[in-house]
Design an enzyme around this catalytic site. Structure first.
Site, PDB file in Angstrom:
ATOM      1  N   GLU A  80      40.133  -4.157  15.278  1.00  0.00           N
ATOM      2  CA  GLU A  80      40.352  -2.930  15.746  1.00  0.00           C
ATOM      3  C   GLU A  80      41.870  -1.906  15.486  1.00  0.00           C
ATOM      4  O   GLU A  80      42.711  -1.936  15.818  1.00  0.00           O
ATOM      5  CB  GLU A  80      40.582  -2.719  17.551  1.00  0.00           C
ATOM      6  N   GLU A  87      31.837  -5.133  20.475  1.00  0.00           N
ATOM      7  CA  GLU A  87      32.333  -5.663  21.979  1.00  0.00           C
ATOM      8  C   GLU A  87      31.925  -4.788  23.149  1.00  0.00           C
ATOM      9  O   GLU A  87      32.134  -3.465  22.829  1.00  0.00           O
ATOM     10  CB  GLU A  87      34.052  -5.594  22.363  1.00  0.00           C
TER      11      GLU A  87
HETATM   12  C1  GAL Z   1      39.406  -4.024  22.910  1.00  0.00           C
HETATM   13  C2  GAL Z   1      39.824  -5.533  21.850  1.00  0.00           C
HETATM   14  C3  GAL Z   1      39.528  -7.101  22.660  1.00  0.00           C
HETATM   15  C4  GAL Z   1      40.134  -6.378  23.872  1.00  0.00           C
HETATM   16  C5  GAL Z   1      39.031  -6.020  24.799  1.00  0.00           C
HETATM   17  C6  GAL Z   1      39.543  -5.780  26.142  1.00  0.00           C
HETATM   18  O1  GAL Z   1      40.338  -3.582  22.176  1.00  0.00           O
HETATM   19  O2  GAL Z   1      39.098  -5.612  20.098  1.00  0.00           O
HETATM   20  O3  GAL Z   1      40.429  -7.888  22.003  1.00  0.00           O
HETATM   21  O4  GAL Z   1      41.339  -6.445  24.061  1.00  0.00           O
HETATM   22  O5  GAL Z   1      39.504  -4.228  23.976  1.00  0.00           O
HETATM   23  O6  GAL Z   1      39.034  -4.842  26.576  1.00  0.00           O
END
Ligand code: GAL
Length: 645
Positions: free
Chosen positions: A142, A313
């Protein structure tokens, strides 16, 4: 249409790994992403590597039949590295160091960090690049997260000067482009130019825009260095990066040129809480997320990935980072997954396998509780995995509508909003939502993308408008809708000699003579209420909509339409419907909570609302549909899919 999960073997006792891996496969997962924050375990002391645990983790996951996305760990350089080279840290706009203690504590302009990033990338890729279980890569984690694209460090100052010299060749060109005669800001050499921060009042806007462009280029450079190394040492594997929602501080199209596919991190409930919507909208979609926001990002990242993209994610339960963190409606984890597949995702990967009982994200749900029991999200994942296996033959295809999205437009309008609530991203979402409310498939593209084959092209706003784009828009067969402030600036961020909308005047005889921004609550009455932004337009054309005081704000000339106001949802619905119909694109009057998306010949419908929706109320010939998923009555969080006749 495959599923995956984000996993941190280093967070759990090794005795758990084999069972975790077996249960991942059993759940129907194909992919597992590892390693993105593991630098301190890989290299506990300078140049002392401990690969043994990671070797065993990879063997264990691979033995369960899982394909691994290996990450470079560069989002979290370890303490010893920062202590040895504090110049790697970024500096914020107040001049303060952004210190070690969380993550993303590095400056894109630090040459010493760039060397370290290359070094650790080379180490990881040398060790695992040709391992049979390693099937893809993710660079870093990110970019831009926690507002980390822009840094005002000494490294950045020096790099910016070189960047300017490259761009302007001599400082006289820079002085002219920026208009530095204003307020006696003229420079005698590039060495006199500082980053635009800590000034008494607003710094020169052209200077600020160049700093945004420079900062974006630094991200491109950083990422490109890693992709070059990985390509050399791990041939044949896709390289991705996990981009974010509402992330605009660097040009994602540029970064993506060095990737094989894009991916993004989708947290619909967290984003709803943070988003620009009114309280009633946030309440209605509290457990579902906004029906258009996530879809917009799917379409954007499909464009960024030149057709190839993943959700790296996916939210599986409450997150920990929004102001409020509700649980998804039962069924919503499945619905989000299907929405992503409907938009063409190759993989949807959940964050994370198991909730961590320690550290910053201990309040963030996963597919398992900290005591290792499946959550409600996991049961929904199992269901999607089964369903996706059965749904074959749904190829993605090009949409009939293109929406042109431009990162530099966001930077420019942030620098010079002129009205406190003139936000480019929000404006784009308004146009996008109107298209989606009409059931249209949309491709989100950069302004230089090929435009052939589209029947409708929407340009929500493009302040810096190249004459060549006008030529391409004229030459293509599409109807064109253009939004406010388009063509209002030159590339140097000055008012064009011909006045706004600049080169658009070659195809539409109109001139913007004055613009006004309106405080919240003020509605200029007329054919459609206008709030926020209104342009005064001089033209012989007859307006299609005007204010009560006679100011036209919607014009058509041939295939081009111009909206010289912040368009209300009502206005956009009318404009989009009329234009879609004249472009021969079927337009639907969907229920307010229903959204549909076509993937090849399969149509998907998702109910984002709190009540059951009868599809026959808004889908033509609904009674004759042969459903692959769901049926005519779609419950809240319900998904239906059918093959189009
Ligand atoms: C994203 C990040 C992850 C984790 C996640 C939590 O922004 O890539 O490492 O922090 O959020 O929602």
């Amino acid at each position: 249409m495959k599923l995956g999960v984000c996993y941190y073997p280093e967070h759990w006792p090794e005795q758990m790994w084999a069972d975790d891996a077996r249960r991942m496969a059993d759940l129907g997962l194909t992919w597992v992403r590892i390693g993105e924050f593991a630098w301190s375990r890989i290299e506990p002391d300078p140049a002392r590597f401990d690969w043994s645990w990671l070797d065993r983790a990879i063997e264990t996951l691979g033995a369960a039949g899982l394909k691994i996305v290996m990450c470079t760990p560069t989002a979290t350089p370890p303490k010893w590295l920062l202590d040895a080279s504090p110049d790697m840290l970024a500096v914020d706009s107040r001049g303060a160091l952004r210190r070690f203690g969380s993550r993303r504590h590095y400056c894109f302009s630090s040459e010493s960090y760039l060397l370290q990033s290359a070094r650790i990338t080379r180490e990881v890729a040398t060790r695992y690049g040709k391992h049979t279980a390693i099937a893809a890569w993710q660079t870093d984690n990110e970019y831009d997260c926690h507002d980390t694209t822009i840094s005002y460090s000494e490294n950045a100052r020096q790099a910016f000067r070189s960047w300017l010299e490259q761009k302007y060749c001599n400082v006289a060109n820079l002085n002219r482009a920026w208009g530095t005669v204003f307020w006696s800001q003229e420079y005698r050499s590039f060495d006199e130019v500082d980053p635009p921060f800590q000034t008494v009042t607003e710094a020169n806007p052209s200077h600020r825009l160049d700093y945004r462009r420079f900062s974006s280029d630094q991200v491109v450079r950083f990422n490109r260095q890693q992709t070059g190394i990985i390509r050399e040492l791990s041939p044949g594997r896709d390289i991705l990066h996990n981009f974010m929602g509402v992330s605009t501080s660097f040009d994602h199209f540029d970064v993506s040129k060095d990737l094989d596919a894009a991916s993004w991190d989708s947290y619909p409930l967290g984003f709803l809480e943070q988003g620009p919507w009114q309280a009633d909208v946030k309440a209605r979609y509290l457990r579902q997320g906004h029906p258009d926001f996530t879809a917009f990002h799917h379409d954007l990242y499909r464009g960024v990935g030149r057709g190839r993209w993943w959700v790296m994610e996916q939210q599986p339960g409450p997150v920990n980072w929004a102001p409020w963190n509700p649980a998804p409606l039962p069924g919503m984890v499945r619905a989000w997954t299907w929405e992503a597949f409907a938009h063409g995702a190759e993989v949807v990967s959940y964050f994370r396998w198991r909730q961590a009982p320690f550290a910053q994200e201990q309040m963030h749900a996963g597919l398992h509780t900290p005591d290792n029991r499946e959550t409600a999200g996991a049961a929904e994942v199992r269901q999607v995995a089964r369903e996706a296996d059965e749904l074959v033959g749904a190829e993605t295809s090009r949409a009939s509508v293109a929406l042109l999205f431009d990162y530099a437009a966001k930077w420019l309008l942030d620098i010079q909003p002129q009205g406190a609530d003139f936000d480019y991203f929000h404006l784009v979402l308004e146009f996008y939502a109107a298209l989606r409310r009409g059931g249209l498939n949309v491709d989100v593209l950069p302004p230089d993308a090929p435009l052939d084959g589209y029947r409708l092209i929407v340009v929500p706003s493009l302040p810096i408008l190249e004459g060549s784009l006008i030529e391409r828009l004229s030459a293509c067969g599409a109807q064109i809708i253009i939004g406010p402030r388009t063509g209002s600036k030159t590339g140097d961020l000055q008012i064009p000699a011909s006045m706004p909308p600049g080169p658009l005047q070659e195809v539409m005889p109109l001139r913007v003579t004055l613009v006004e921004s309106l405080r919240p609550g003020w509605v200029e009455a007329g054919d459609f209420g206008v709030s926020r932004w209104l342009e005064h337009i001089a033209t012989e054309l007859a307006p299609l909509a005007r204010t009560a005081s006679g100011k036209g704000f919607w014009y058509r000339h041939g295939k081009f339409q111009y909206l010289g106001a912040w368009p209300s949802a009502d206005l956009l619905d009318v404009v989009v419907k009329a234009t879609a119909e004249s472009a021969g694109i079927p337009f639907l009057n969907l229920h307010e909570d229903l959204r549909i998306r076509r993937r090849g010949e399969v149509v998907f419908a998702v109910n984002y609302g709190p009540e059951t929706i009868d599809l026959s109320s808004c889908v033509p010939a609904a009674a004759t549909l042969e459903f692959i998923l769901g049926g005519l009555l779609l419950p809240p969080a319900g998904v239906a899919a059918w093959r189009e006749a």
